[in-house]
Design a protein around this motif. Structure first.
Motif, PDB file in Angstrom:
ATOM      1  N   LEU A  55       0.840  -1.206   0.000  1.00 44.72           N
ATOM      2  CA  LEU A  55       0.000   0.000   0.000  1.00 44.72           C
ATOM      3  C   LEU A  55       0.874   1.255   0.000  1.00 44.72           C
ATOM      4  O   LEU A  55       0.560   2.246  -0.672  1.00 44.72           O
ATOM      5  N   GLU A  56       1.975   1.214   0.739  1.00 43.69           N
ATOM      6  CA  GLU A  56       2.891   2.363   0.755  1.00 43.69           C
ATOM      7  C   GLU A  56       3.556   2.540  -0.612  1.00 43.69           C
ATOM      8  O   GLU A  56       3.775   3.668  -1.061  1.00 43.69           O
ATOM      9  N   VAL A  57       3.872   1.428  -1.282  1.00 45.04           N
ATOM     10  CA  VAL A  57       4.457   1.508  -2.630  1.00 45.04           C
ATOM     11  C   VAL A  57       3.494   2.230  -3.571  1.00 45.04           C
ATOM     12  O   VAL A  57       3.900   3.086  -4.374  1.00 45.04           O
ATOM     13  N   ILE A  58       2.210   1.906  -3.465  1.00 48.55           N
ATOM     14  CA  ILE A  58       1.199   2.562  -4.309  1.00 48.55           C
ATOM     15  C   ILE A  58       1.126   4.051  -3.986  1.00 48.55           C
ATOM     16  O   ILE A  58       1.025   4.897  -4.889  1.00 48.55           O
ATOM     17  N   ASP A  59       1.166   4.404  -2.698  1.00 45.62           N
ATOM     18  CA  ASP A  59       1.156   5.822  -2.317  1.00 45.62           C
ATOM     19  C   ASP A  59       2.362   6.551  -2.904  1.00 45.62           C
ATOM     20  O   ASP A  59       2.247   7.687  -3.385  1.00 45.62           O
ATOM     21  N   ALA A 135      -4.086  -1.676  -8.163  1.00 40.16           N
ATOM     22  CA  ALA A 135      -4.013  -1.035  -6.856  1.00 40.16           C
ATOM     23  C   ALA A 135      -4.011   0.486  -6.990  1.00 40.16           C
ATOM     24  O   ALA A 135      -4.622   1.194  -6.184  1.00 40.16           O
ATOM     25  N   TYR A 136      -3.332   0.992  -8.021  1.00 42.28           N
ATOM     26  CA  TYR A 136      -3.294   2.443  -8.234  1.00 42.28           C
ATOM     27  C   TYR A 136      -4.697   2.979  -8.530  1.00 42.28           C
ATOM     28  O   TYR A 136      -5.125   3.983  -7.950  1.00 42.28           O
ATOM     29  N   VAL A 137      -5.397   2.324  -9.440  1.00 46.60           N
ATOM     30  CA  VAL A 137      -6.746   2.774  -9.788  1.00 46.60           C
ATOM     31  C   VAL A 137      -7.633   2.767  -8.541  1.00 46.60           C
ATOM     32  O   VAL A 137      -8.360   3.724  -8.275  1.00 46.60           O
ATOM     33  N   GLY A 138      -7.526   1.684  -7.765  1.00 51.94           N
ATOM     34  CA  GLY A 138      -8.326   1.602  -6.547  1.00 51.94           C
ATOM     35  C   GLY A 138      -8.040   2.746  -5.599  1.00 51.94           C
ATOM     36  O   GLY A 138      -8.970   3.397  -5.088  1.00 51.94           O
ATOM     37  N   LYS A 139      -6.754   3.022  -5.347  1.00 54.06           N
ATOM     38  CA  LYS A 139      -6.403   4.084  -4.404  1.00 54.06           C
ATOM     39  C   LYS A 139      -6.752   5.461  -4.960  1.00 54.06           C
ATOM     40  O   LYS A 139      -7.168   6.359  -4.220  1.00 54.06           O
ATOM     41  N   ASN A 140      -6.593   5.648  -6.266  1.00 57.53           N
ATOM     42  CA  ASN A 140      -6.963   6.913  -6.894  1.00 57.53           C
ATOM     43  C   ASN A 140      -8.453   7.177  -6.709  1.00 57.53           C
ATOM     44  O   ASN A 140      -8.864   8.290  -6.357  1.00 57.53           O
ATOM     45  N   LYS A 158     -12.720   7.932   8.261  1.00 53.30           N
ATOM     46  CA  LYS A 158     -11.743   7.056   7.617  1.00 53.30           C
ATOM     47  C   LYS A 158     -11.828   5.621   8.133  1.00 53.30           C
ATOM     48  O   LYS A 158     -11.459   4.684   7.443  1.00 53.30           O
ATOM     49  N   ILE A 159     -12.311   5.459   9.357  1.00 55.27           N
ATOM     50  CA  ILE A 159     -12.468   4.130   9.946  1.00 55.27           C
ATOM     51  C   ILE A 159     -13.925   3.709   9.816  1.00 55.27           C
ATOM     52  O   ILE A 159     -14.821   4.365  10.352  1.00 55.27           O
ATOM     53  N   TRP A 160     -14.148   2.630   9.084  1.00 54.42           N
ATOM     54  CA  TRP A 160     -15.507   2.123   8.869  1.00 54.42           C
ATOM     55  C   TRP A 160     -15.661   0.805   9.616  1.00 54.42           C
ATOM     56  O   TRP A 160     -14.970  -0.165   9.314  1.00 54.42           O
ATOM     57  N   GLY A 161     -16.526   0.800  10.613  1.00 46.69           N
ATOM     58  CA  GLY A 161     -16.763  -0.438  11.333  1.00 46.69           C
ATOM     59  C   GLY A 161     -15.506  -1.045  11.917  1.00 46.69           C
ATOM     60  O   GLY A 161     -15.324  -2.263  11.918  1.00 46.69           O
ATOM     61  N   GLU A 164      -9.875   0.431   8.595  1.00 44.91           N
ATOM     62  CA  GLU A 164      -9.529   1.597   7.780  1.00 44.91           C
ATOM     63  C   GLU A 164     -10.082   1.433   6.371  1.00 44.91           C
ATOM     64  O   GLU A 164     -10.217   0.304   5.865  1.00 44.91           O
ATOM     65  N   ASP A 165     -10.389   2.560   5.730  1.00 46.60           N
ATOM     66  CA  ASP A 165     -10.978   2.517   4.383  1.00 46.60           C
ATOM     67  C   ASP A 165     -10.084   1.792   3.384  1.00 46.60           C
ATOM     68  O   ASP A 165     -10.565   1.138   2.451  1.00 46.60           O
ATOM     69  N   ASN A 166      -8.748   1.861   3.576  1.00 38.92           N
ATOM     70  CA  ASN A 166      -7.823   1.133   2.706  1.00 38.92           C
ATOM     71  C   ASN A 166      -8.087  -0.372   2.724  1.00 38.92           C
ATOM     72  O   ASN A 166      -7.959  -1.047   1.710  1.00 38.92           O
TER      73      ASN A 166
END
Length: 204
Positions: A55-59, A135-140, A158-161, A164-166
């Protein structure tokens, strides 16, 4: 992906390229966060959290793409430059920590972004191009979703149930067709449905 990144940056600031944002600083800071997830403390037991590492790589890719814009370059020109830099890419034996440090050092030295060094990090973390794209499209899309639901004003949850939303994003993307022409729209709709189902329960 360059088109999508430009669209996202325009959402944040309508004249973002003229603002001279310090993308390199975001890149090396994300590199530091990546190392935290991978682990570096030899004096205690640590397990690499590879999902968070990726996830950090995608960021980092988001910030890296943004850093490549400049001097009035067209998206086509930037894409060509990336392609040329990666044309002679050879597999690297760098580990995750070493590849991350090489990318961070380049960012600090040049105040820029190296697609080649990023590719080494991507490879070291177990990502291929198809995985990067999905992963990029998803995070975008998630970034757009956050903006649409009050991220800038501070009203977004940002926290759902308890997650985290990620995490929700990663789960939802697995159920969708990454090759579909409307993949990004599918991701947005799936996020919206889950957000509306969960968040009212959290806020009530």
């Amino acid at each position: 992906m360059l088109v999508m990144q430009n669209r996202m940056n325009l959402r944040v600031h309508e004249d973002w390229q003229a603002q001279d944002f310090e993308w390199y600083r975001a890149i090396w800071t994300e590199c530091a966060e990546l190392i935290e997830h991978y682990g570096y403390k030899w004096w205690k037991k640590q397990e690499a959290d590879m999902e968070q590492v990726r996830l950090e790589v995608i960021d980092i890719w988001h910030f890296g793409l943004s850093a490549l814009f400049g001097n009035g370059k067209s998206i086509e020109t930037i894409a060509g430059e990336i392609e040329a830099e990666l044309a002679n890419f050879h597999a690297s034996d760098l580990g995750v920590r070493e590849a991350t440090e090489a990318l961070a050092l380049h960012a600090l030295d040049t105040r820029g972004f190296s697609p080649l060094r990023f590719w080494q990090l991507m490879q070291a973390s177990g990502l291929d191009f198809d995985a990067l794209y999905a992963a990029y499209v998803g995070k975008n899309v998630l970034n757009f979703f956050r903006q649409d639901h009050g991220y800038k004003s501070g009203t977004y949850t940002k926290i759902w149930g308890g997650r985290e939303d990620n995490e929700h994003l990663a789960e939802l993307v697995l159920t969708l067709d990454k090759n579909a022409d409307d993949f990004s729209e599918q991701v947005y709709d799936a996020l919206k449905r889950r957000y509306q189902d969960i968040v009212p329960q959290v806020e009530s």
